[in-house]
Design an enzyme around this catalytic site. Sequence first.
Site, PDB file in Angstrom:
ATOM      1  N   LYS A   1       0.826  -1.216   0.000  1.00  0.00           N
ATOM      2  CA  LYS A   1       0.000   0.000   0.000  1.00  0.00           C
ATOM      3  C   LYS A   1       0.855   1.258   0.000  1.00  0.00           C
ATOM      4  O   LYS A   1       0.601   2.196  -0.745  1.00  0.00           O
ATOM      5  CB  LYS A   1      -0.927   0.052   1.225  1.00  0.00           C
ATOM      6  CG  LYS A   1      -1.947  -1.060   1.288  1.00  0.00           C
ATOM      7  CD  LYS A   1      -2.901  -0.862   2.455  1.00  0.00           C
ATOM      8  CE  LYS A   1      -2.230  -0.870   3.823  1.00  0.00           C
ATOM      9  NZ  LYS A   1      -1.661  -2.176   4.196  1.00  0.00           N
TER      10      LYS A   1
ATOM     11  N   ARG B   1      -8.720   1.505   9.923  1.00  0.00           N
ATOM     12  CA  ARG B   1      -8.257   0.145  10.160  1.00  0.00           C
ATOM     13  C   ARG B   1      -9.256  -0.674  10.945  1.00  0.00           C
ATOM     14  O   ARG B   1      -8.992  -1.837  11.240  1.00  0.00           O
ATOM     15  CB  ARG B   1      -6.948   0.214  10.951  1.00  0.00           C
ATOM     16  CG  ARG B   1      -5.763  -0.397  10.235  1.00  0.00           C
ATOM     17  CD  ARG B   1      -4.586  -0.264  11.171  1.00  0.00           C
ATOM     18  NE  ARG B   1      -3.420  -0.967  10.749  1.00  0.00           N
ATOM     19  CZ  ARG B   1      -2.509  -0.486   9.913  1.00  0.00           C
ATOM     20  NH1 ARG B   1      -2.681   0.668   9.332  1.00  0.00           N
ATOM     21  NH2 ARG B   1      -1.429  -1.191   9.650  1.00  0.00           N
TER      22      ARG B   1
ATOM     23  N   ARG C   1      11.721  -7.006   4.993  1.00  0.00           N
ATOM     24  CA  ARG C   1      11.698  -5.543   5.073  1.00  0.00           C
ATOM     25  C   ARG C   1      12.562  -5.017   6.214  1.00  0.00           C
ATOM     26  O   ARG C   1      13.157  -3.942   6.119  1.00  0.00           O
ATOM     27  CB  ARG C   1      10.243  -5.093   5.243  1.00  0.00           C
ATOM     28  CG  ARG C   1      10.007  -3.643   5.012  1.00  0.00           C
ATOM     29  CD  ARG C   1       8.538  -3.371   4.767  1.00  0.00           C
ATOM     30  NE  ARG C   1       7.720  -3.508   5.982  1.00  0.00           N
ATOM     31  CZ  ARG C   1       6.413  -3.204   6.022  1.00  0.00           C
ATOM     32  NH1 ARG C   1       5.787  -2.796   4.948  1.00  0.00           N
ATOM     33  NH2 ARG C   1       5.738  -3.338   7.138  1.00  0.00           N
TER      34      ARG C   1
ATOM     35  N   ARG D   1      11.866  -3.819   9.320  1.00  0.00           N
ATOM     36  CA  ARG D   1      11.479  -2.733  10.216  1.00  0.00           C
ATOM     37  C   ARG D   1      11.431  -3.306  11.636  1.00  0.00           C
ATOM     38  O   ARG D   1      11.346  -4.515  11.812  1.00  0.00           O
ATOM     39  CB  ARG D   1      10.080  -2.248   9.788  1.00  0.00           C
ATOM     40  CG  ARG D   1       9.862  -0.774   9.953  1.00  0.00           C
ATOM     41  CD  ARG D   1       8.605  -0.353   9.239  1.00  0.00           C
ATOM     42  NE  ARG D   1       7.405  -0.920   9.837  1.00  0.00           N
ATOM     43  CZ  ARG D   1       6.211  -0.897   9.261  1.00  0.00           C
ATOM     44  NH1 ARG D   1       6.063  -0.351   8.073  1.00  0.00           N
ATOM     45  NH2 ARG D   1       5.166  -1.419   9.866  1.00  0.00           N
TER      46      ARG D   1
ATOM     47  N   ARG E   1       0.105  -9.045  13.466  1.00  0.00           N
ATOM     48  CA  ARG E   1      -0.462  -7.958  12.642  1.00  0.00           C
ATOM     49  C   ARG E   1      -1.438  -8.509  11.602  1.00  0.00           C
ATOM     50  O   ARG E   1      -2.462  -7.908  11.323  1.00  0.00           O
ATOM     51  CB  ARG E   1       0.653  -7.144  11.948  1.00  0.00           C
ATOM     52  CG  ARG E   1       1.538  -6.387  12.922  1.00  0.00           C
ATOM     53  CD  ARG E   1       1.922  -4.991  12.453  1.00  0.00           C
ATOM     54  NE  ARG E   1       2.429  -4.915  11.116  1.00  0.00           N
ATOM     55  CZ  ARG E   1       3.706  -5.091  10.764  1.00  0.00           C
ATOM     56  NH1 ARG E   1       4.617  -5.361  11.688  1.00  0.00           N
ATOM     57  NH2 ARG E   1       4.065  -4.981   9.511  1.00  0.00           N
TER      58      ARG E   1
HETATM   59  P1  ADP Z   1       1.628  -2.174   7.905  1.00  0.00           P
HETATM   60  O1  ADP Z   1       0.788  -1.794   6.714  1.00  0.00           O
HETATM   61  O2  ADP Z   1       2.839  -2.923   7.516  1.00  0.00           O
HETATM   62  O3  ADP Z   1       0.839  -2.826   9.000  1.00  0.00           O
HETATM   63  P2  ADP Z   1       1.685   0.568   8.874  1.00  0.00           P
HETATM   64  O4  ADP Z   1       2.827   1.460   8.640  1.00  0.00           O
HETATM   65  O5  ADP Z   1       0.402   0.889   8.170  1.00  0.00           O
HETATM   66  O6  ADP Z   1       2.228  -0.867   8.522  1.00  0.00           O
HETATM   67  O7  ADP Z   1       1.338   0.505  10.421  1.00  0.00           O
HETATM   68  C1  ADP Z   1       2.306   0.158  11.394  1.00  0.00           C
HETATM   69  C2  ADP Z   1       1.665   0.152  12.795  1.00  0.00           C
HETATM   70  O8  ADP Z   1       1.163   1.475  13.092  1.00  0.00           O
HETATM   71  C3  ADP Z   1       0.442  -0.744  12.948  1.00  0.00           C
HETATM   72  O9  ADP Z   1       0.797  -2.090  13.234  1.00  0.00           O
HETATM   73  C4  ADP Z   1      -0.294  -0.060  14.119  1.00  0.00           C
HETATM   74  O10 ADP Z   1       0.288  -0.357  15.362  1.00  0.00           O
HETATM   75  C5  ADP Z   1      -0.062   1.422  13.858  1.00  0.00           C
HETATM   76  N1  ADP Z   1      -1.141   2.029  13.035  1.00  0.00           N
HETATM   77  C6  ADP Z   1      -1.035   2.525  11.773  1.00  0.00           C
HETATM   78  N2  ADP Z   1      -2.222   3.007  11.348  1.00  0.00           N
HETATM   79  C7  ADP Z   1      -3.105   2.797  12.346  1.00  0.00           C
HETATM   80  C8  ADP Z   1      -4.501   3.044  12.521  1.00  0.00           C
HETATM   81  N3  ADP Z   1      -5.242   3.605  11.539  1.00  0.00           N
HETATM   82  N4  ADP Z   1      -5.076   2.703  13.697  1.00  0.00           N
HETATM   83  C9  ADP Z   1      -4.361   2.147  14.671  1.00  0.00           C
HETATM   84  N5  ADP Z   1      -3.053   1.862  14.591  1.00  0.00           N
HETATM   85  C10 ADP Z   1      -2.421   2.177  13.439  1.00  0.00           C
END
Ligand code: ADP
Length: 186
Positions: A15, A92, A131, A133, A144
């Site tokens: 994404k 989310r 990746r 991270r 996740r």
């Molecule tokens: P990925 O798509 O690999 O899960 P993101 O960068 O979108 O990675 O998100 C990393 C972390 O940030 C998530 O696992 C969560 O803890 C937090 N996070 C991101 N966006 C949200 C959201 N909309 N609501 C709650 N937590 C979020």
Amino acid sequence: MTSRLLFLGPPGAGKGTQAQQLAAARGLLHLSTGDLLRAEVAAGTALGLEAEAVMARGELVSDSLVLAIVRSRLEQQAAVGAGGWLLDGFPRNVAQADALKTLLDDLGQQIELVVLMELDDGVLLQRLLSRGRTDDNEAVIRHRLEVYREQTAPLIRYYREAGLLQAVEADGTVEEIAGRITALLD
Ligand code: ADP
């Protein structure tokens, strides 16, 4: 021109990569809640401190915290009269999607398209493991994916019923996937 959209899909579907490219090509605000939260963590803000441990466990940060971030960005952008945005990683869960709807109603705006990026769990796991991270170790990744299935996947139906959802196969080269997404846009 489609200019208010969001990307939905499991972690590792790509994404962020696609959102960044598309937003740049179309002059849209790219709003990634994951990136914004990581920036808060890196800057050591109070908000970052609150989010850090939650993210490291692969759980979702509280709705109120994430919503505050999104609200301020979208309001700021609306205030300067700028046009489009691309939301990546938000909403989310259903509560966030409902809150987004309310916020957009207040701003007199609407989501025009939801792009669902679909990919097998096996491929996702491999991509995320490579990746590197800090929240990308296997146990956290599996968690996740579970959180995605339980909390985020219900949004597929939510947006399908709203008539907004279009799915793309997220396997292939970055260019191939970008082509599939662009084909959905006006
Ligand atoms: P990925 O798509 O690999 O899960 P993101 O960068 O979108 O990675 O998100 C990393 C972390 O940030 C998530 O696992 C969560 O803890 C937090 N996070 C991101 N966006 C949200 C959201 N909309 N609501 C709650 N937590 C979020």
